[in-house]
Design a protein around this motif. Structure first.
Motif, mmCIF file in Angstrom:
data_model
loop_
_atom_site.group_PDB
_atom_site.id
_atom_site.type_symbol
_atom_site.label_atom_id
_atom_site.label_comp_id
_atom_site.label_asym_id
_atom_site.label_seq_id
_atom_site.Cartn_x
_atom_site.Cartn_y
_atom_site.Cartn_z
ATOM 1 N N GLU A 189 0.407 25.332 -16.710
ATOM 2 C CA GLU A 189 1.088 25.899 -17.871
ATOM 3 C C GLU A 189 0.093 26.014 -19.019
ATOM 4 O O GLU A 189 -0.449 25.027 -19.501
ATOM 5 C CB GLU A 189 2.266 25.029 -18.295
ATOM 6 N N GLY A 190 -0.158 27.228 -19.460
ATOM 7 C CA GLY A 190 -1.132 27.442 -20.521
ATOM 8 C C GLY A 190 -2.561 27.330 -20.039
ATOM 9 O O GLY A 190 -3.467 27.041 -20.825
ATOM 10 N N ARG A 199 9.784 35.952 -24.468
ATOM 11 C CA ARG A 199 8.681 35.916 -23.513
ATOM 12 C C ARG A 199 9.222 36.117 -22.102
ATOM 13 O O ARG A 199 10.382 35.826 -21.827
ATOM 14 C CB ARG A 199 7.905 34.599 -23.587
ATOM 15 N N ALA A 200 8.360 36.589 -21.222
ATOM 16 C CA ALA A 200 8.756 36.774 -19.830
ATOM 17 C C ALA A 200 8.885 35.416 -19.141
ATOM 18 O O ALA A 200 8.133 34.487 -19.428
ATOM 19 C CB ALA A 200 7.717 37.637 -19.101
ATOM 20 N N ASP A 201 9.851 35.314 -18.215
ATOM 21 C CA ASP A 201 10.000 34.078 -17.444
ATOM 22 C C ASP A 201 8.749 33.837 -16.608
ATOM 23 O O ASP A 201 8.093 34.779 -16.151
ATOM 24 C CB ASP A 201 11.218 34.170 -16.519
ATOM 25 N N LYS A 202 8.432 32.554 -16.396
ATOM 26 C CA LYS A 202 7.250 32.242 -15.596
ATOM 27 C C LYS A 202 7.484 30.961 -14.801
ATOM 28 O O LYS A 202 8.274 30.094 -15.188
ATOM 29 C CB LYS A 202 6.008 32.102 -16.469
ATOM 30 N N ILE A 203 6.786 30.875 -13.679
ATOM 31 C CA ILE A 203 6.830 29.692 -12.825
ATOM 32 C C ILE A 203 5.611 28.822 -13.134
ATOM 33 O O ILE A 203 4.479 29.301 -13.142
ATOM 34 C CB ILE A 203 6.834 30.069 -11.333
ATOM 35 N N VAL A 204 5.852 27.559 -13.406
ATOM 36 C CA VAL A 204 4.785 26.600 -13.686
ATOM 37 C C VAL A 204 4.733 25.593 -12.546
ATOM 38 O O VAL A 204 5.752 25.000 -12.194
ATOM 39 C CB VAL A 204 5.024 25.871 -15.024
ATOM 40 N N ARG A 205 3.564 25.424 -11.959
ATOM 41 C CA ARG A 205 3.401 24.482 -10.844
ATOM 42 C C ARG A 205 2.648 23.243 -11.316
ATOM 43 O O ARG A 205 1.600 23.338 -11.956
ATOM 44 C CB ARG A 205 2.658 25.134 -9.685
ATOM 45 N N MET A 206 3.183 22.087 -10.959
ATOM 46 C CA MET A 206 2.529 20.806 -11.230
ATOM 47 C C MET A 206 2.281 20.101 -9.900
ATOM 48 O O MET A 206 3.181 20.013 -9.067
ATOM 49 C CB MET A 206 3.399 19.943 -12.139
ATOM 50 N N PHE A 259 0.857 -1.192 0.000
ATOM 51 C CA PHE A 259 0.000 0.000 0.000
ATOM 52 C C PHE A 259 0.885 1.231 0.000
ATOM 53 O O PHE A 259 1.865 1.305 0.739
ATOM 54 C CB PHE A 259 -0.906 0.016 1.233
ATOM 55 N N SER A 260 0.560 2.193 -0.856
ATOM 56 C CA SER A 260 1.311 3.449 -0.879
ATOM 57 C C SER A 260 0.342 4.612 -1.027
ATOM 58 O O SER A 260 -0.704 4.484 -1.666
ATOM 59 C CB SER A 260 2.324 3.472 -2.032
ATOM 60 N N HIS A 261 0.697 5.732 -0.404
ATOM 61 C CA HIS A 261 -0.163 6.915 -0.455
ATOM 62 C C HIS A 261 0.717 8.156 -0.461
ATOM 63 O O HIS A 261 1.469 8.400 0.487
ATOM 64 C CB HIS A 261 -1.107 6.942 0.756
ATOM 65 N N SER A 262 0.657 8.904 -1.552
ATOM 66 C CA SER A 262 1.343 10.194 -1.653
ATOM 67 C C SER A 262 0.263 11.268 -1.737
ATOM 68 O O SER A 262 -0.277 11.535 -2.820
ATOM 69 C CB SER A 262 2.232 10.241 -2.902
ATOM 70 N N PRO A 263 -0.102 11.878 -0.608
ATOM 71 C CA PRO A 263 -1.245 12.794 -0.606
ATOM 72 C C PRO A 263 -1.013 14.080 -1.383
ATOM 73 O O PRO A 263 -1.966 14.694 -1.856
ATOM 74 C CB PRO A 263 -1.479 13.080 0.873
ATOM 75 N N ARG A 264 0.261 14.489 -1.557
ATOM 76 C CA ARG A 264 0.514 15.708 -2.302
ATOM 77 C C ARG A 264 1.973 15.789 -2.713
ATOM 78 O O ARG A 264 2.864 15.614 -1.893
ATOM 79 C CB ARG A 264 0.140 16.934 -1.467
ATOM 80 N N SER A 265 2.189 16.056 -3.984
ATOM 81 C CA SER A 265 3.546 16.253 -4.506
ATOM 82 C C SER A 265 3.519 17.488 -5.395
ATOM 83 O O SER A 265 2.678 17.603 -6.289
ATOM 84 C CB SER A 265 4.005 15.041 -5.316
ATOM 85 N N ILE A 266 4.418 18.427 -5.134
ATOM 86 C CA ILE A 266 4.435 19.699 -5.856
ATOM 87 C C ILE A 266 5.795 19.885 -6.530
ATOM 88 O O ILE A 266 6.833 19.687 -5.905
ATOM 89 C CB ILE A 266 4.162 20.882 -4.912
ATOM 90 N N THR A 267 5.778 20.250 -7.805
ATOM 91 C CA THR A 267 6.988 20.574 -8.542
ATOM 92 C C THR A 267 6.810 21.944 -9.190
ATOM 93 O O THR A 267 5.843 22.165 -9.927
ATOM 94 C CB THR A 267 7.274 19.519 -9.634
ATOM 95 N N ASP A 268 7.721 22.855 -8.904
ATOM 96 C CA ASP A 268 7.714 24.179 -9.531
ATOM 97 C C ASP A 268 8.833 24.244 -10.565
ATOM 98 O O ASP A 268 9.981 23.921 -10.255
ATOM 99 C CB ASP A 268 7.914 25.278 -8.486
ATOM 100 N N ARG A 269 8.483 24.658 -11.782
ATOM 101 C CA ARG A 269 9.465 24.767 -12.852
ATOM 102 C C ARG A 269 9.544 26.208 -13.329
ATOM 103 O O ARG A 269 8.523 26.880 -13.505
ATOM 104 C CB ARG A 269 9.095 23.873 -14.034
ATOM 105 N N LEU A 270 10.763 26.661 -13.560
ATOM 106 C CA LEU A 270 10.988 27.984 -14.134
ATOM 107 C C LEU A 270 11.110 27.816 -15.646
ATOM 108 O O LEU A 270 12.000 27.122 -16.137
ATOM 109 C CB LEU A 270 12.261 28.613 -13.565
ATOM 110 N N ILE A 271 10.180 28.428 -16.401
ATOM 111 C CA ILE A 271 10.166 28.334 -17.852
ATOM 112 C C ILE A 271 10.787 29.602 -18.429
ATOM 113 O O ILE A 271 10.312 30.712 -18.173
ATOM 114 C CB ILE A 271 8.730 28.175 -18.394
ATOM 115 N N VAL A 272 11.863 29.420 -19.192
ATOM 116 C CA VAL A 272 12.561 30.545 -19.814
ATOM 117 C C VAL A 272 12.458 30.377 -21.329
ATOM 118 O O VAL A 272 12.991 29.409 -21.886
ATOM 119 C CB VAL A 272 14.038 30.596 -19.379
ATOM 120 N N GLU A 273 11.750 31.282 -21.999
ATOM 121 C CA GLU A 273 11.588 31.239 -23.441
ATOM 122 C C GLU A 273 12.034 32.561 -24.039
ATOM 123 O O GLU A 273 11.757 33.634 -23.495
ATOM 124 C CB GLU A 273 10.117 30.999 -23.818
ATOM 125 N N SER A 274 12.727 32.481 -25.166
ATOM 126 C CA SER A 274 13.168 33.706 -25.828
ATOM 127 C C SER A 274 11.955 34.491 -26.314
ATOM 128 O O SER A 274 11.008 33.927 -26.872
ATOM 129 C CB SER A 274 14.077 33.368 -27.012
#
Length: 459
Positions: free
Chosen positions: A90-91, A39-46, A22-37
Motif C-alpha cells: 500500500e503506497g 479514488r479508484a478501489d484497489k487491492i492491497v496485499r500484506m 517451536f512454531s513456523h509460519s512460512p507464508r501468510s497472505i492477507t488481501d484487503r480491498l481499499i475503498v476511498e471516496s
C-alpha cells in the motif's frame, strides 16, 4: 515437555520441567480491498512469515515445615528466539525483517504460617529480562532493553464470627534501561477485603486494591513501523508504569440450586499510558502512547445460575452496564455499554445439549471503542464408554457474521473498521473423541505458582 517429579504427599514436592515450543509460519497472505471516496478501489496485499523457538526450564518446590508452616518456590528461565518478515504494497512496497531474542529469569517464593484464627503470608517475585531486537530493511533499528522488577508483600487473612477479612501490603519496583532512557519506578500496593454474612447464604463484601499496569514491552521500544500508506506506530521509550486503584462491592446469595451476585466496581487508572496521534509535516499520522490524565471505569453487573432440574437442566444469565471515561491531553471520550448473555445446559443421560448467546463485549480505551461480534452457538454430544460424538453449530442462520466492529474517534483520523468471517456463518463441526490409555498413569502435582514469560518486545 520433559518432566521430573519427586514428591511426598505429606511433606514436600519437587518438579523440574524442561520444555520447548517451536512454531513456523512460512507464508501468510492477507488481501484487503481499499475503498476511498474520490479514488479508484484497489487491492492491497500484506505478506508475513515468522518462526520462533522457546526453551524453558521450570523448577518448582514446596516444603511443609511442621504442621503450621510451609514454603513454596518457583524459578523459571526462558529464552525466546524469533525471526519474522513483513511486507505490504500500500503506497509502494514496504518490507522489513526482525531478528529478535529475549532472555529472562523469574523467581518467586512464598512463606505461610497458620495462626490460631488466621493465616500469615510473606513472599516476593523477582524478574530479570534482556531483549534485543534487530530490524532491517525499510525499518532500521536496534533495540537493546534491560528490565528488572521486584515485588514483595505480606498478607493476613482469616475469619471472625460472621466476618471474613484480608489485609495485605506490597511494594513494587520496576527498572528499565534502553540507551539514554531509564527509570526506577516504585509503587506501594495495599489491598484489603471484608465480607459479612447477612443471613444464611447471603453475603456482602468490599474489596480495595492498588495494582500496577505496565505497557507491553513492544511499545517502549525505540522503533517506528508503518501501518499503512498514511499511518505509523511509534514506540515511546519514555513511558512509565502506573498504579491502578480498584474498589469493588459485591452482594451474593447462594443456595444448593441457586447462585446470584451483583458487582459494583470503580476503577481509576490515573495517570496512565494512553493513545496519542500526531500529524507530521510529511502529512503522515503517527500513533504512540504517552502519559496522560487517565481512564476511569465504573460498572454494575449481575451473574445468576439456577438449576431448574437438579443435575439435569441449568440456566445461566449475565448482564451489566459499563461506563468508560477517557481523558487525554487533548481529548475527552465517553462510552456507556450494555453487555448481556445467557446459556442453557441439559444433561440427559448420555446426551448433553448446550445453547449459548451474548451480544458481544463493548469497551473503550483511549480514542477507540471496540465491540466483539455477537455470539450464538448450539452443541449436542453423545457419550458411549470412552467415545463421544459431538455436533457444534456456530452462528446459526447467519451467512457472514461480524467478528469485530471498532471506531477511531481521533480529531485528525476518523475510521470505522469491521471484520466479518464467512467461515463462521452457519458453521457446523462434527467431532469424534476416543480416550484410551495403557500402562502406569501419570499424575501431575498441584502447583500454586505458575510463572511464564511470553513477551518478545517486537512492535
Amino acid at each position: 515437555d520433559l518432566v521430573y517429579n519427586q514428591a511426598d504427599s505429606a511433606t514436600y514436592v519437587f518438579q523440574a520441567k524442561l520444555s520447548g515450543a517451536f512454531s513456523h509460519s512460512p507464508r501468510s497472505i492477507t488481501d484487503r480491498l481499499i475503498v476511498e471516496s474520490g479514488r479508484a478501489d484497489k487491492i492491497v496485499r500484506m505478506e508475513s512469515k515468522d518462526k520462533s523457538f522457546t526453551p524453558i526450564l521450570d523448577l518448582y518446590f514446596f516444603r511443609q515445615l511442621g504442621s503450621k508452616q510451609s514454603v513454596t518456590a518457583n524459578v523459571v528461565a526462558t529464552a525466546i528466539s524469533t525471526d519474522a518478515s513483513h511486507a505490504n504494497n500500500e503506497g509502494g512496497l514496504y518490507a522489513y525483517d526482525v531478528d529478535g531474542n529475549t532472555w529472562s529469569l523469574t523467581s518467586e517464593a512464598i512463606y505461610e504460617r497458620q495462626l490460631t484464627a488466621a493465616k500469615l503470608s510473606f513472599g516476593f517475585n523477582h524478574q530479570l529480562k534482556y531483549t534485543r531486537n534487530v530490524y532491517s530493511g525499510d525499518v532500521m533499528s536496534v533495540n537493546g532493553m534491560h528490565h528488572g522488577s521486584l515485588y514483595g508483600f505480606g498478607e493476613l487473612k482469616g475469619r471472625w464470627r460472621k466476618w471474613n477479612y484480608m489485609a495485605g501490603l506490597g511494594v513494587n519496583n520496576v527498572r528499565y534501561r534502553q540507551a539514554d532512557n531509564h527509570y526506577s519506578y516504585w509503587l506501594f500496593r495495599p489491598k484489603a477485603s471484608l465480607t459479612y454474612t447477612l443471613a444464611k447464604g447471603l453475603t456482602a463484601g468490599y474489596t480495595f486494591e492498588i495494582n500496577q499496569h505496565i505497557s507491553r514491552i513492544a511499545m517502549i521500544s525505540d522503533t517506528r513501523i508503518r501501518a499503512n500508506s498514511m499511518e505509523w506506530t511509534v514506540g515511546n521509550p519514555r513511558i512509565k508504569p502506573n498504579g491502578v486503584q480498584t474498589h469493588l462491592i459485591r452482594l451474593a446469595y447462594n443456595t444448593p440450586r441457586f447462585y446470584s451476585n451483583i458487582d459494583m466496581e470503580y476503577r481509576r487508572n490515573h495517570p496512565c499510558n494512553m493513545a496519542s496521534y500526531e500529524r507530521g509535516a510529511d502529512n503522515q499520522f503517527y500513533y504512540t502512547q504517552k502519559m496522560q490524565p487517565g481512564i476511569t471505569m465504573f460498572y454494575v453487573s449481575n451473574y445468576t445460575n439456577v438449576d431448574i432440574l437438579p443435575e439435569r437442566l441449568s440456566l445461566s444469565v449475565n448482564g451489566g452496564v459499563f461506563r468508560f471515561i477517557n481523558r487525554g491531553d487533548n481529548y475527552r471520550h465517553y462510552l456507556t455499554s450494555y453487555n448481556y448473555g445467557a446459556s442453557l445446559q441439559a444433561y440427559l443421560g448420555r446426551w448433553t445439549l448446550t445453547a449459548v448467546a451474548d451480544n458481544g463485549w463493548k469497551f473503550m480505551e483511549g480514542e477507540a471503542w471496540s465491540r466483539q461480534g455477537n455470539a450464538a452457538y448450539l452443541t449436542c454430544s453423545y457419550r458411549v464408554g470412552n467415545c463421544s460424538v459431538s455436533l457444534y453449530w456456530n452462528h446459526p442462520f447467519e451467512k457472514n457474521p461480524k467478528e469485530d466492529h471498532a471506531e477511531l474517534l481521533n480529531a485528525l483520523i476518523h475510521k470505522r473498521m469491521t471484520t466479518r468471517n464467512r467461515d463462521k456463518g452457519n458453521m457446523v463441526h462434527l467431532g469424534f473423541t476416543w480416550k484410551f490409555g495403557k500402562g502406569k498413569k501419570y499424575r501431575d502435582i498441584e502447583r500454586r505458582l505458575q510463572n511464564k514469560d511470553t513477551q518478545t518486545g517486537i512492535l
